[in-house]
Enzyme design. Sequence first.
Site, PDB file in Angstrom:
ATOM      1  N   GLY A  46       0.789  -1.237   0.000  1.00 13.02           N
ATOM      2  CA  GLY A  46       0.000   0.000   0.000  1.00 13.02           C
ATOM      3  C   GLY A  46       0.815   1.279   0.000  1.00 13.02           C
ATOM      4  CD  GLU A 102       1.920   0.811   6.927  1.00 12.78           C
ATOM      5  OE1 GLU A 102       1.403   0.983   5.801  1.00 12.78           O
ATOM      6  OE2 GLU A 102       1.726  -0.205   7.599  1.00 12.78           O
ATOM      7  CG  ASP A 103      -1.118   1.703   3.351  1.00 11.64           C
ATOM      8  OD1 ASP A 103      -0.802   1.481   4.540  1.00 11.64           O
ATOM      9  OD2 ASP A 103      -1.678   0.841   2.643  1.00 11.64           O
ATOM     10  CG  ASP A 106      -8.100   0.736  10.550  1.00 11.35           C
ATOM     11  OD1 ASP A 106      -8.841   1.667  10.864  1.00 11.35           O
ATOM     12  OD2 ASP A 106      -8.531  -0.399  10.268  1.00 11.35           O
ATOM     13  CE  LYS A 134      -9.922   4.004   7.644  1.00 14.89           C
ATOM     14  NZ  LYS A 134     -10.426   2.621   7.440  1.00 14.89           N
ATOM     15  CG  PHE A 155     -12.444   0.068   3.390  1.00 19.43           C
ATOM     16  CD1 PHE A 155     -11.608  -0.505   4.340  1.00 19.43           C
ATOM     17  CD2 PHE A 155     -12.215  -0.200   2.051  1.00 19.43           C
ATOM     18  CE1 PHE A 155     -10.568  -1.344   3.956  1.00 19.43           C
ATOM     19  CE2 PHE A 155     -11.170  -1.033   1.659  1.00 19.43           C
ATOM     20  CZ  PHE A 155     -10.352  -1.608   2.617  1.00 19.43           C
ATOM     21  NE  ARG A 168      -2.320  -3.244  -4.073  1.00 15.56           N
ATOM     22  CZ  ARG A 168      -2.332  -3.401  -2.755  1.00 15.56           C
ATOM     23  NH1 ARG A 168      -2.205  -2.358  -1.971  1.00 15.56           N
ATOM     24  NH2 ARG A 168      -2.460  -4.600  -2.220  1.00 15.56           N
TER      25      ARG A 168
END
Length: 186
Positions: A46, A102-103, A106, A134, A155, A168
Amino acid sequence: MADLQNDLAKILITREQLETRIRELGDAISRDYAGKDLLLICVLKGGTLFLSDLIRAIHIPHAIDFMAISSYGGTRTESSGVVRIVMDLNANIANRNVLIVEDIIDTGHTLTYITELLKTRNPTSIKICTLLNKPSRREVDVPLDYIGFDIPNEFVVGYGLDYNEIYRNLPYIGVLKMELYAHPNT
Ligand code: IMP
Ligand code: MG
């Protein structure tokens, strides 16, 4: 691209917003690590689009490396927090300044696992740069050093982030239509 866009409820972060924010992050990282040995670690898959744009916004010397992990269990939209290394780093990180790219953060389980593991290899420092955060979903506290955007509990896909390996390639961040992933047990 039009087909993929039909699966989105809305676009959350545009291409232009991504570009502007990534330029700011690149400037901040360049300032903070000036004169230091910097190694960016990208968590596959990601984070790859973010990494490739971020390094072009960083104007000090640095190296990059990759690691791949996979989460056990969970569902396609919820991570279980149980993580396995699928591909380890090539670089030795001892005595280096590590910045994990990082993407999205969560629950925080994945990143906690990765940072705890990397700490055992004695880097000089270890910091985290995430494109998306998030905060409302956090289950374990992870100190984040650079955050692109705080986002609501929805999401999202695009710009490296997938659902079931698709989306992606979208050049922006979008919210996936709920009916495409909603399942009875979550
Ligand atoms: P965590 O362990 O719950 O922090 O999970 C982080 C990982 O879950 C990310 O690296 C993503 O692979 C995935 N993930 C969490 N939220 C989303 C989302 O909204 N879209 C796509 N992937 C997500
Ligand atoms: Mg990920």
